[in-house]
Write a protein that holds these residues in place. Sequence first.
Motif: not given
Length: 942
Positions: A24-39
């Motif tokens: 599970m990736i728990d991310h708070v922040g911008g969508m682009e950064e979040g998508a990149y973190e998941i990638y």
Amino acid sequence: DGKVSSVSVQQLIEQISCMNKAKMIDHVGGMEEGAYEIYNCVEKTIKQDILGCEMTDLEGKDLGNKEDSAAPEEEVFGDVLWDAHDEQEQMEAFQQASNSTCELGFEKYFERLNDLVAAPAPIPPLLVSGGPGSGKSLLLSKWIQLQQKHSPNTLILYHFVGRPMSTSSESALIIKRLTLKLMQHSWLVSPLTFDPAKLLEEFPRWLEKLSARHQGSIIIIIDSIDQIQQAEKHMKWLIDPLPVNVRVIVSVNVETCPQAWRLWPTLHLDPLNSKDVKSLISAECNSANVKLTKEQEKKLERHCRSATTCNALYVTLLGKTIACVGNTGNIDEILQQCCQCQDTVSLYRLVLRSIQESLQSDKEKDLLREILCVIGVSHNGVSESELMELYPELTSAVLASLLHSLHKMCLLTYGCGLLKFQHLQAWEMVKLEYMEAGENVISSYRQKLVEYFTMQLRVLIFICFSFNSQDRVTWRSADELPWLFQQQGDKQKLHKCLLNLFVSQNLYKRGHFAELLSYWQLVGKDKSSMAAEYFDSLKEYEKSSEGEESMICLADLYETLGRFLKDLGLLSQAVAPLQRSLEIRETALDPDHPRVAQSLHQLAGVYVQWKKFGNAEQLYKQALEISENAYGAEHPRVARELDALATLYQKQNKYEQAEQLRKKSFKIRQKAARQKGSLCGFALLRQRALQLEELTLGKDTSDNARTLNELGVLYYLQNNLETAELFLKRSLEMRERVLGSDHPDCAQSLNNLAALYNEKKHYDKAEELYEKALDIRRRALAPDHPSLAYTVKHLAVLYKKMGKLDKAVPLYELAVEIRQKSFGPKHPSVATALVNLAVLYCQMKKQIEALPLYERALKIYEDSFGQMHPRVGETLKNLAVLSYERGDFEKAAELYKRAMEIKEAETLLIGGKATSRHSSSGDTFSSKSALSPNALLEHGQR
């Protein structure tokens, strides 16, 4: 806002937390950064859990010596760059080839293949031949599975060639992959050329050398070898006598087999007999609960008797077609239509038309055509998300429905997450159906992809500048765009694309050297012109690079260029960018940072090829020292430096020294291999963490305290700082109870905790813990111990960061003493420590104290590297600034002139003109300095 957005999301999280194989990736922040973190997370999972590439972000951390940390994927094969996508594609191709449950009477072929393996050497390659779709890939994949099961000591290397012109059909990449696989299994880490011509030329020698190290047989299998670009020219090694324990099997299409290969022993796949035909069709019909009448079975048997209608692919496709319409349509009618199709391409056309008829609107039919055509004209396929962006009117529901039908009927398949044609005949059918107008239609679809990937590249570069990371230029843009320009014959746009530093870096770092070189050859540039243009582009990019992250990114680009030029054989031109990369990393990171060791290692490699063994030895030793301090004495990175030094000594006929280092390296690799076992990457960290958690439930012991410390490090590596802090604190408390608060192990826990607080920007806490660790290590360890040097360095950097310059001075002085005791007073490492101290004095406006330090450093650099070395030039610039500020303008001008002569000599090597704005050895004298006596720029090295 850090809260669960809905009840359904909460339920999903609860379900995931109960699963074993979920992250599970728990991310708070911008969508682009979040998508990149998941990638990133998904990519790491693929590389680590599936492909077995160990990697970590350790280089960005400050946690001292950690034996369990893994080397980045690049280090798995020493200095050779490796593409996880290429390896994943091969694994998927093998799985797809072996997917059928029908053996099709292969037993008689298995016996022949077994005879080949058992036959006495020398023996030429065995040719497995047959028509298109005759089952060659299926036969080979099934036989590989049997060999792996019954002959575990046999090393089997396979390569399945995909569509012509795709990455899997590039000869240099195939040979490099086979060589690396051999090296991996023999634990041999040696420099490997990237030059495509040399790679192909040297492969027989590598095969001879590495096969001699393997205890057992080696079988090399290349499926569809005739689809390789210029196969006969690039696979000449097949004609040479093979090593005694090596067997080679290649499959070819009867019609396209090179004439010279037809003399080899051949296993020809016969057409399917009536029994196999019936078995295949029955299997497909039974899966859909479709029953054929006796009359229908006889009709099919009569139809499947010609050479083109009784091969495995045709019969499979025929069975799927009947099964697909069997429950909803008239079987006799579809049988009649199928019997009019006399080859696989025409049967595919019937399949496509039946899919078209099932669609509800002309719009969906148009989208079907568009999807198939853009996939066909691409280099390696197109992803679902790319299709959705290419065609905004395409909904998820329509796409899912279309892809289900196309995949089910063997038109499309997935490879590395990309949609591509499952068989060549499917692509041939699409060209006949949709592209009869010829090259103009193909060109229009290529242009659509060009526009799409050009737009993607612009967006990615913008994100790169916004978030300071070059990694956002993905492999897709780099794979498709230059290839599309090449196919379009647009040399001007191809040239511009190649000068995009991130595109070229992406291709090179994934090992696509031959592809990159072929593009440059197409635009008509020789090696020297190519080098000069890259260097000029880098200088332009450097002008806009501000901040630590940008400079780290810039250093990576310089290193890539240096390695590329080294692989081209341009050794003199390779020195300048590698030296610049080293300078930037020392400035932006730290002189003892592991990435500095990487730069030293690469620069040493150039000097080795240049026969400048003295320079190389010094650099390798510095890299070894940094790696030991950063990772511990038994880390694979240390083994890499030992191997490099051993090879260097061997070239100098210092065989005894070389043998000692090789033995030491071998022990490290052996231990690492045992620790690794069958687990890799994140899976290893996860299981190790769980085991360690169980261990810590026991009573207080020094072993359990060490375990807690390791747990803290593991969680730190996973960026779970809160959990890491808990374990590191527990480790410290237990060590203080069991060993006493003055024990060196307590200093380790203090040091790691301090590094963690430093990462969290809790500088006061970090300061207190570093001071305690330093106090313990000063009393317990030798004055030149690496652990003491580590704490001194990091506490000094922290003081400087906090503006406590008076406190930092004695530590920087101590760092000079430690290096003098470790290396002697005339070592370049001592000069670096002197420069660091001089920088500090300059920041404190103590130019008088700084002057003799710079002068002494200059003398050491000149004696060690020569009068024209970049380090000498940087130190001269620092002295020029000092002289200027003291009012000695004549001396400042003289020193600056000497520094510029060195810089000009450096840039002449590469063909560049712009001078650097950053320094590794301190400050850079600039026009701003000349205008303002008080404008001493911030000094670089820490």
